[in-house]
Enzyme design. Structure first.
Site, short mmCIF file in Angstrom:
data_model
loop_
_atom_site.label_atom_id
_atom_site.label_comp_id
_atom_site.label_asym_id
_atom_site.label_seq_id
_atom_site.Cartn_x
_atom_site.Cartn_y
_atom_site.Cartn_z
N LYS A 13 -25.95 -0.86 -13.73
CA LYS A 13 -25.20 -1.63 -14.72
C LYS A 13 -25.28 -3.13 -14.40
O LYS A 13 -25.69 -3.53 -13.31
CB LYS A 13 -23.75 -1.14 -14.72
CG LYS A 13 -23.58 0.31 -15.21
CD LYS A 13 -22.11 0.73 -15.15
CE LYS A 13 -21.90 2.12 -15.71
NZ LYS A 13 -20.46 2.50 -15.65
N TYR A 53 -21.95 4.96 -25.70
CA TYR A 53 -20.57 5.27 -25.30
C TYR A 53 -19.72 5.74 -26.47
O TYR A 53 -18.49 5.64 -26.43
CB TYR A 53 -19.96 4.05 -24.61
CG TYR A 53 -20.48 3.86 -23.18
CD1 TYR A 53 -20.25 4.83 -22.20
CD2 TYR A 53 -21.21 2.74 -22.81
CE1 TYR A 53 -20.72 4.67 -20.90
CE2 TYR A 53 -21.68 2.57 -21.51
CZ TYR A 53 -21.43 3.54 -20.56
OH TYR A 53 -21.90 3.39 -19.27
N ASN A 116 -18.67 -0.41 -11.84
CA ASN A 116 -18.92 0.59 -10.81
C ASN A 116 -20.42 0.86 -10.61
O ASN A 116 -20.84 1.96 -10.30
CB ASN A 116 -18.14 1.89 -11.12
CG ASN A 116 -18.49 2.45 -12.48
OD1 ASN A 116 -19.39 1.96 -13.15
ND2 ASN A 116 -17.80 3.49 -12.89
N HIS A 119 -24.59 4.21 -13.76
CA HIS A 119 -24.31 5.26 -14.74
C HIS A 119 -25.27 6.42 -14.50
O HIS A 119 -26.43 6.21 -14.16
CB HIS A 119 -24.53 4.76 -16.18
CG HIS A 119 -24.59 5.89 -17.18
ND1 HIS A 119 -23.45 6.46 -17.71
CD2 HIS A 119 -25.64 6.59 -17.68
CE1 HIS A 119 -23.82 7.46 -18.51
NE2 HIS A 119 -25.13 7.55 -18.52
N GLU A 130 -28.83 10.47 -24.39
CA GLU A 130 -28.86 9.10 -23.88
C GLU A 130 -30.28 8.56 -23.69
O GLU A 130 -30.54 7.38 -23.95
CB GLU A 130 -28.11 9.02 -22.54
CG GLU A 130 -26.61 9.23 -22.69
CD GLU A 130 -25.90 9.46 -21.34
OE1 GLU A 130 -26.55 9.36 -20.28
OE2 GLU A 130 -24.69 9.73 -21.37
N1 UDP Z 1 -14.40 3.03 -17.47
C1 UDP Z 1 -13.45 2.03 -17.47
N2 UDP Z 1 -12.12 2.38 -17.37
C2 UDP Z 1 -11.71 3.68 -17.28
C3 UDP Z 1 -12.69 4.70 -17.29
C4 UDP Z 1 -14.01 4.33 -17.39
O1 UDP Z 1 -13.76 0.87 -17.56
O2 UDP Z 1 -10.50 3.94 -17.19
C5 UDP Z 1 -15.82 2.66 -17.57
C6 UDP Z 1 -16.58 2.82 -16.25
O3 UDP Z 1 -17.58 1.79 -16.20
C7 UDP Z 1 -17.21 4.18 -16.42
C8 UDP Z 1 -17.53 4.19 -17.93
O4 UDP Z 1 -16.43 3.52 -18.52
O5 UDP Z 1 -18.34 4.34 -15.59
C9 UDP Z 1 -17.69 5.54 -18.54
O6 UDP Z 1 -16.56 6.32 -18.22
P1 UDP Z 1 -16.72 7.85 -17.77
O7 UDP Z 1 -15.35 8.45 -17.71
O8 UDP Z 1 -17.73 8.51 -18.63
O9 UDP Z 1 -17.25 7.72 -16.26
P2 UDP Z 1 -18.68 8.01 -15.60
O10 UDP Z 1 -19.30 9.15 -16.35
O11 UDP Z 1 -19.47 6.73 -15.70
O12 UDP Z 1 -18.38 8.35 -14.18
MG MG Z 2 -19.53 9.51 -18.35
#
Ligand code: UDP
Ligand code: MG
Length: 141
Positions: A13, A53, A116, A119, A130
């Site tokens: 990211k 997303y 974080n 992805h 995706e």
């Molecule tokens: N995210 C965020 N706040 C939250 C949860 C998620 O900003 O409370 C962001 C974070 O960058 C995350 C992305 O949205 O990686 C997608 O969320 P998901 O729950 O799908 O997590 P992932 O699959 O990336 O672990």
């Molecule tokens: Mg996710």
């Protein structure tokens, strides 16, 4: 029973690019034995970000997530190998920093939920949804 060969979408990211962690992230997946079938640096359009997303549309963090993911260049890659979808998620670590184990990418490099680093697709179906957002079939080797 052997793990099935899968493809998954991985992103470094924009925060990972800004922090010069591109090589580190790629290295960890290579060390785990995955092959890179596609690799590119790009700045995501808002339209592609919203497509990726879509599942999170309406959630409290959605607008800021779209802002963040389009805030600078990212590195997209398609990895292939045994159990790639679930095992890549283990290499990445959990979404929330309190849950991400040390030794994972997020556990070692992230201390907040949004920025974080990485992805990874969360299922084979998500990967199939995706990957075409980022790559033409002819981009993949
Ligand atoms: N995210 C965020 N706040 C939250 C949860 C998620 O900003 O409370 C962001 C974070 O960058 C995350 C992305 O949205 O990686 C997608 O969320 P998901 O729950 O799908 O997590 P992932 O699959 O990336 O672990
Ligand atoms: Mg996710």
């Amino acid at each position: 029973m052997p793990e099935s060969i899968q493809r998954t979408l991985i992103l470094v990211k924009p925060d990972g690019v800004r922090r010069a962690l591109v090589g580190e992230v790629i290295h960890r997946f290579e060390m785990k034995g995955y092959q890179i079938r596609g690799l590119k640096m790009m700045k995501l359009t808002r339209e592609k970000a919203e497509r990726h997303y879509a599942v999170h549309k309406g959630k409290a963090f959605y607008d800021e997530l779209i802002e963040f993911i389009t805030s600078g260049p990212l590195v997209a890659m398609v990895l292939e190998g045994p159990g790639a979808v679930a095992i890549a998620r283990k290499v990445m670590g959990a979404t929330r920093p309190h849950d991400a184990e040390i030794g994972t990418i997020r556990g070692d490099f992230a201390n907040q939920t949004r920025q974080n680093i990485v992805h990874g697709s969360d299922s084979v179906e998500s990967a199939q949804y995706e990957i075409p957002i980022y790559f033409e079939e002819s981009d993949l080797v």
